[in-house]
Design a protein around this motif. Structure first.
Motif, PDB file in Angstrom:
ATOM      1  N   MET A   1       0.720  -1.264   0.087  1.00  0.00           N
ATOM      2  CA  MET A   1      -0.036   0.258  -0.096  1.00  0.00           C
ATOM      3  C   MET A   1       0.928   1.545  -0.056  1.00  0.00           C
ATOM      4  N   ILE A   2       2.159   1.383   0.864  1.00  0.00           N
ATOM      5  CA  ILE A   2       2.624   2.239   0.974  1.00  0.00           C
ATOM      6  C   ILE A   2       3.673   2.386  -0.545  1.00  0.00           C
ATOM      7  N   ARG A   3       3.337   1.531  -1.617  1.00  0.00           N
ATOM      8  CA  ARG A   3       4.218   1.571  -2.828  1.00  0.00           C
ATOM      9  C   ARG A   3       3.445   2.957  -3.405  1.00  0.00           C
ATOM     10  N   VAL A   4       2.291   2.529  -3.625  1.00  0.00           N
ATOM     11  CA  VAL A   4       1.225   2.952  -4.177  1.00  0.00           C
ATOM     12  C   VAL A   4       1.344   3.988  -4.362  1.00  0.00           C
ATOM     13  N   VAL A   5       1.143   5.061  -2.591  1.00  0.00           N
ATOM     14  CA  VAL A   5       1.565   5.934  -1.784  1.00  0.00           C
ATOM     15  C   VAL A   5       2.583   6.928  -2.803  1.00  0.00           C
ATOM     16  N   MET A   6       3.266   5.988  -2.062  1.00  0.00           N
ATOM     17  CA  MET A   6       4.578   6.859  -2.927  1.00  0.00           C
ATOM     18  C   MET A   6       4.438   6.312  -4.986  1.00  0.00           C
ATOM     19  N   TYR A   7       4.213   5.996  -5.121  1.00  0.00           N
ATOM     20  CA  TYR A   7       4.234   5.958  -6.542  1.00  0.00           C
ATOM     21  C   TYR A   7       2.838   7.988  -7.410  1.00  0.00           C
ATOM     22  N   LEU A   8       1.599   7.908  -6.218  1.00  0.00           N
ATOM     23  CA  LEU A   8       1.160   8.673  -6.266  1.00  0.00           C
ATOM     24  C   LEU A   8       1.235  10.076  -6.525  1.00  0.00           C
ATOM     25  N   ALA A   9       2.189  10.225  -4.909  1.00  0.00           N
ATOM     26  CA  ALA A   9       2.629  11.375  -4.897  1.00  0.00           C
ATOM     27  C   ALA A   9       4.190  12.143  -5.933  1.00  0.00           C
ATOM     28  N   GLU A  10       4.872  10.770  -6.060  1.00  0.00           N
ATOM     29  CA  GLU A  10       5.649  11.141  -7.249  1.00  0.00           C
ATOM     30  C   GLU A  10       5.047  11.032  -8.550  1.00  0.00           C
ATOM     31  N   LEU A  11       3.782  10.741  -9.330  1.00  0.00           N
ATOM     32  CA  LEU A  11       2.572  11.156 -10.631  1.00  0.00           C
ATOM     33  C   LEU A  11       2.415  13.066 -10.481  1.00  0.00           C
ATOM     34  N   GLY A  12       1.841  12.934  -8.920  1.00  0.00           N
ATOM     35  CA  GLY A  12       1.098  13.989  -8.982  1.00  0.00           C
ATOM     36  C   GLY A  12       2.345  15.030  -9.020  1.00  0.00           C
ATOM     37  N   LEU A  13       3.654  15.232  -8.325  1.00  0.00           N
ATOM     38  CA  LEU A  13       4.660  16.460  -8.456  1.00  0.00           C
ATOM     39  C   LEU A  13       5.001  16.432  -9.705  1.00  0.00           C
ATOM     40  N   LEU A  14       5.225  15.120 -10.429  1.00  0.00           N
ATOM     41  CA  LEU A  14       5.560  14.865 -11.973  1.00  0.00           C
ATOM     42  C   LEU A  14       4.380  16.384 -12.628  1.00  0.00           C
ATOM     43  N   VAL A  15       3.123  15.914 -12.396  1.00  0.00           N
ATOM     44  CA  VAL A  15       2.188  16.671 -13.337  1.00  0.00           C
ATOM     45  C   VAL A  15       1.960  18.084 -12.678  1.00  0.00           C
ATOM     46  N   TYR A  16       2.163  17.972 -11.383  1.00  0.00           N
ATOM     47  CA  TYR A  16       2.209  19.834 -10.886  1.00  0.00           C
ATOM     48  C   TYR A  16       3.008  20.157 -11.778  1.00  0.00           C
ATOM     49  N   ALA A  17       4.291  20.153 -11.787  1.00  0.00           N
ATOM     50  CA  ALA A  17       5.725  20.725 -11.765  1.00  0.00           C
ATOM     51  C   ALA A  17       5.940  21.083 -14.076  1.00  0.00           C
ATOM     52  N   LEU A  18       5.072  19.733 -14.117  1.00  0.00           N
ATOM     53  CA  LEU A  18       4.965  20.326 -15.580  1.00  0.00           C
ATOM     54  C   LEU A  18       4.017  20.636 -16.334  1.00  0.00           C
ATOM     55  N   ILE A  19       2.300  21.176 -15.645  1.00  0.00           N
ATOM     56  CA  ILE A  19       1.516  22.492 -16.070  1.00  0.00           C
ATOM     57  C   ILE A  19       2.343  22.927 -15.578  1.00  0.00           C
ATOM     58  N   ASP A  20       3.066  23.307 -14.239  1.00  0.00           N
ATOM     59  CA  ASP A  20       2.865  24.611 -14.300  1.00  0.00           C
ATOM     60  C   ASP A  20       4.030  25.750 -14.867  1.00  0.00           C
ATOM     61  N   CYS A  21       5.063  24.328 -15.487  1.00  0.00           N
ATOM     62  CA  CYS A  21       5.899  24.815 -16.158  1.00  0.00           C
ATOM     63  C   CYS A  21       5.967  25.415 -17.546  1.00  0.00           C
ATOM     64  N   VAL A  22       4.700  24.643 -18.480  1.00  0.00           N
ATOM     65  CA  VAL A  22       4.365  24.850 -19.371  1.00  0.00           C
ATOM     66  C   VAL A  22       3.640  25.610 -19.415  1.00  0.00           C
ATOM     67  N   GLN A  23       3.023  26.020 -18.270  1.00  0.00           N
ATOM     68  CA  GLN A  23       2.125  27.447 -18.268  1.00  0.00           C
ATOM     69  C   GLN A  23       2.642  28.777 -18.303  1.00  0.00           C
ATOM     70  N   THR A  24       3.886  28.674 -17.927  1.00  0.00           N
ATOM     71  CA  THR A  24       4.583  29.673 -16.964  1.00  0.00           C
ATOM     72  C   THR A  24       5.179  30.154 -18.730  1.00  0.00           C
ATOM     73  N   GLU A  25       5.083  31.841 -18.606  1.00  0.00           N
ATOM     74  CA  GLU A  25       5.738  32.315 -19.712  1.00  0.00           C
ATOM     75  C   GLU A  25       7.402  32.406 -19.899  1.00  0.00           C
ATOM     76  N   ARG A  26       7.881  32.873 -21.612  1.00  0.00           N
ATOM     77  CA  ARG A  26       9.116  31.577 -21.463  1.00  0.00           C
ATOM     78  C   ARG A  26       9.789  33.060 -20.775  1.00  0.00           C
ATOM     79  N   ALA A  27       9.766  33.485 -20.877  1.00  0.00           N
ATOM     80  CA  ALA A  27      10.379  35.050 -20.354  1.00  0.00           C
ATOM     81  C   ALA A  27      11.041  34.807 -18.685  1.00  0.00           C
ATOM     82  N   GLN A  28       9.808  33.961 -17.711  1.00  0.00           N
ATOM     83  CA  GLN A  28       9.883  34.479 -16.588  1.00  0.00           C
ATOM     84  C   GLN A  28      10.220  33.215 -15.676  1.00  0.00           C
ATOM     85  N   VAL A  29      10.995  32.112 -16.911  1.00  0.00           N
ATOM     86  CA  VAL A  29      11.432  31.138 -16.298  1.00  0.00           C
ATOM     87  C   VAL A  29      12.557  31.177 -15.602  1.00  0.00           C
ATOM     88  N   ARG A  30      12.972  31.026 -14.969  1.00  0.00           N
ATOM     89  CA  ARG A  30      14.735  31.614 -14.124  1.00  0.00           C
ATOM     90  C   ARG A  30      15.845  30.321 -14.240  1.00  0.00           C
TER      91      ARG A  30
END
Length: 117
Positions: A1-30
């Protein structure tokens, strides 16, 4: 069960960071170009996502007005007078409209059965 939770946390972090990066304007990326950040997030999900959140995202201080920031919630603009927002019970104009004074009659209520008195 803990493996499933860790996998879902990793997937959630990946999706959040990817969407945030894609939506950020190119000039604002550091620190790195936007396409490099996207590749880093996809190829190294945990390291890339955490790196994006710490070193790639735009800083929230200063910069564009709140209405033009990509992280803006679209909420109300800051008050012109500054200070903290007041609740309706602190606003005398609001309270005045809640309980308006009774209309002034010309004295044609001889019985005095006005329930507002």
């Amino acid at each position: 069960m803990i493996r499933v939770v860790m996998y879902l946390a990793e997937l959630g972090l990946l999706v959040y960071a990817l969407i945030d990066c894609v939506q950020t304007e190119r000039a604002q990326v550091r620190n790195l170009p936007k396409l490099v950040w996207i590749a880093l997030i996809v190829l190294l999900p945990i390291v890339g996502s955490i790196s994006w959140l710490l070193a790639g995202r735009p800083l929230r201080e200063g910069g564009a007005p709140p209405s033009q920031r990509p992280w803006s919630t679209g909420g109300p603009a800051p008050r012109p007078g500054g200070g903290a927002p007041r609740g309706p019970d602190d606003d005398p104009d609001f309270l005045r409209h809640l309980n308006p004074p009774p209309p002034r009659d010309s004295g044609d209520d001889p019985a005095g059965d006005d329930p507002r008195r």
